[in-house]
Design a protein around this motif. Structure first.
Motif, PDB file in Angstrom:
ATOM      1  N   GLU A 120       0.179  -0.933  -0.245  1.00  0.00           N
ATOM      2  CA  GLU A 120       0.306  -0.128  -0.158  1.00  0.00           C
ATOM      3  C   GLU A 120       0.690   1.674   0.567  1.00  0.00           C
ATOM      4  O   GLU A 120       0.682   1.772  -0.333  1.00  0.00           O
TER       5      GLU A 120
ATOM      6  N   SER B 163      -6.151  -6.352  -7.087  1.00  0.00           N
ATOM      7  CA  SER B 163      -6.138  -5.758  -5.263  1.00  0.00           C
ATOM      8  C   SER B 163      -6.034  -6.905  -4.449  1.00  0.00           C
ATOM      9  O   SER B 163      -6.181  -8.261  -3.679  1.00  0.00           O
TER      10      SER B 163
ATOM     11  N   LYS C  88      -4.494   0.051   4.030  1.00  0.00           N
ATOM     12  CA  LYS C  88      -4.771   1.189   3.655  1.00  0.00           C
ATOM     13  C   LYS C  88      -4.613   2.463   4.031  1.00  0.00           C
ATOM     14  O   LYS C  88      -3.789   3.762   3.774  1.00  0.00           O
TER      15      LYS C  88
ATOM     16  N   LYS D 251       1.758   1.875  -3.724  1.00  0.00           N
ATOM     17  CA  LYS D 251       1.022   2.293  -4.281  1.00  0.00           C
ATOM     18  C   LYS D 251       0.827   3.643  -4.012  1.00  0.00           C
ATOM     19  O   LYS D 251       0.507   4.478  -4.925  1.00  0.00           O
TER      20      LYS D 251
END
Length: 256
Positions: free
Chosen positions: A10, A94, A108, A13
């Motif tokens: 995460e 994901s 996240k 990302k």
């Protein structure tokens, strides 16, 4: 996939998306610049204030005047962190890699919250010191009663705004729909409810109005709010928890 691997994924990302850097940078710049401007204007107008208004003059809170716009950038950050994968279709990939939906969502949220906290605290301290520099002899000192609490509270406030936005985005999934609700809610509806006498008692329990109380050092003369700085932040925390739990429940119940 182990939780530490999910967190690392995460983080990769979030930092690889250009909009993350831009929105956080905008939050910092707008909050500090507007705070300095309002502080400078307030210094110039202080002598023309009534004795009542001078008693309510809060140099610390004035330096956070930019939060009203800076929080909008934090809202965009929170929404994009969660909903970008839905708009791009990457959420299926994901979820295939991390079938435990709760682990995916909270990894996240945890990474984005830590990033928001670092940026929020840095912004809050910078806004305070630069704002006080603009106020000159009207300035407050970080060691004055309640000031450090207010500055730390400013950083927590920005973080909680981002977290609340993440929860709403997890519920709605669409970045456009999330922003279309959150932006008017914080920028217009909350202000209207808080400033109209008929709805003012409802407005004070909205997340932004309750949370911003923690940044206040001087209580206005006519303020009858039934909670204090930490009580207000506590109300905001309850809103954040409700939004994140709502996002988690809906993520568990529906298809990607």
């Amino acid at each position: 996939m182990a939780a530490t691997q999910v967190v690392r994924s995460e983080w990769t990302k979030i930092r690889s998306v250009a909009s993350t850097v831009w929105t956080l940078s905008l939050a910092v710049l707008v909050t500090i610049a507007l705070g300095m401007l309002i502080s400078a204007l307030s210094k110039n107008e202080y002598d023309s204030l009534s004795a009542r208004d001078q008693l309510s003059f809060d140099p610390t809170f004035i330096s956070f005047a930019g939060m009203s716009l800076g929080q909008l950038a934090m809202i965009v950050f929170g929404v994009l962190v969660v909903s970008n994968e839905y708009s791009s279709g990457m959420i299926r990939t994901s979820l295939a890699a991390v079938p435990q939906r709760g682990t995916l969502l909270f990894s996240k949220v945890a990474v984005a919250t830590l990033l928001a906290l670092v940026v929020g605290m840095a912004t809050s301290f910078a806004a305070f010191f630069l704002g006080q520099a603009m106020l000159g002899d009207l300035r407050a000192q970080i060691g004055d009663p309640g000031v450090l609490r207010a500055v730390l509270g400013g950083g927590l406030y920005m973080t909680l705004i981002a977290m609340f936005s993440m929860g709403v985005a997890a519920m709605l999934r669409s970045p456009m729909l999330s922003l279309g609700i959150l932006m008017p809610f914080f920028f217009l509806i909350s202000n209207i409810l808080g400033n109209v006498s008929a709805t003012e008692k409802i407005g004070r329990y909205l997340p932004d109005q309750a949370g911003s109380k923690v940044m206040q050092v001087v209580t206005p003369v006519d303020d009858d709010t039934p909670y204090g700085p930490w009580g207000g932040l506590g109300i905001m925390v309850l809103w954040v928890i409700a939004a994140l739990v709502g996002g988690y429940v809906l993520l568990r119940r529906r298809d990607a």
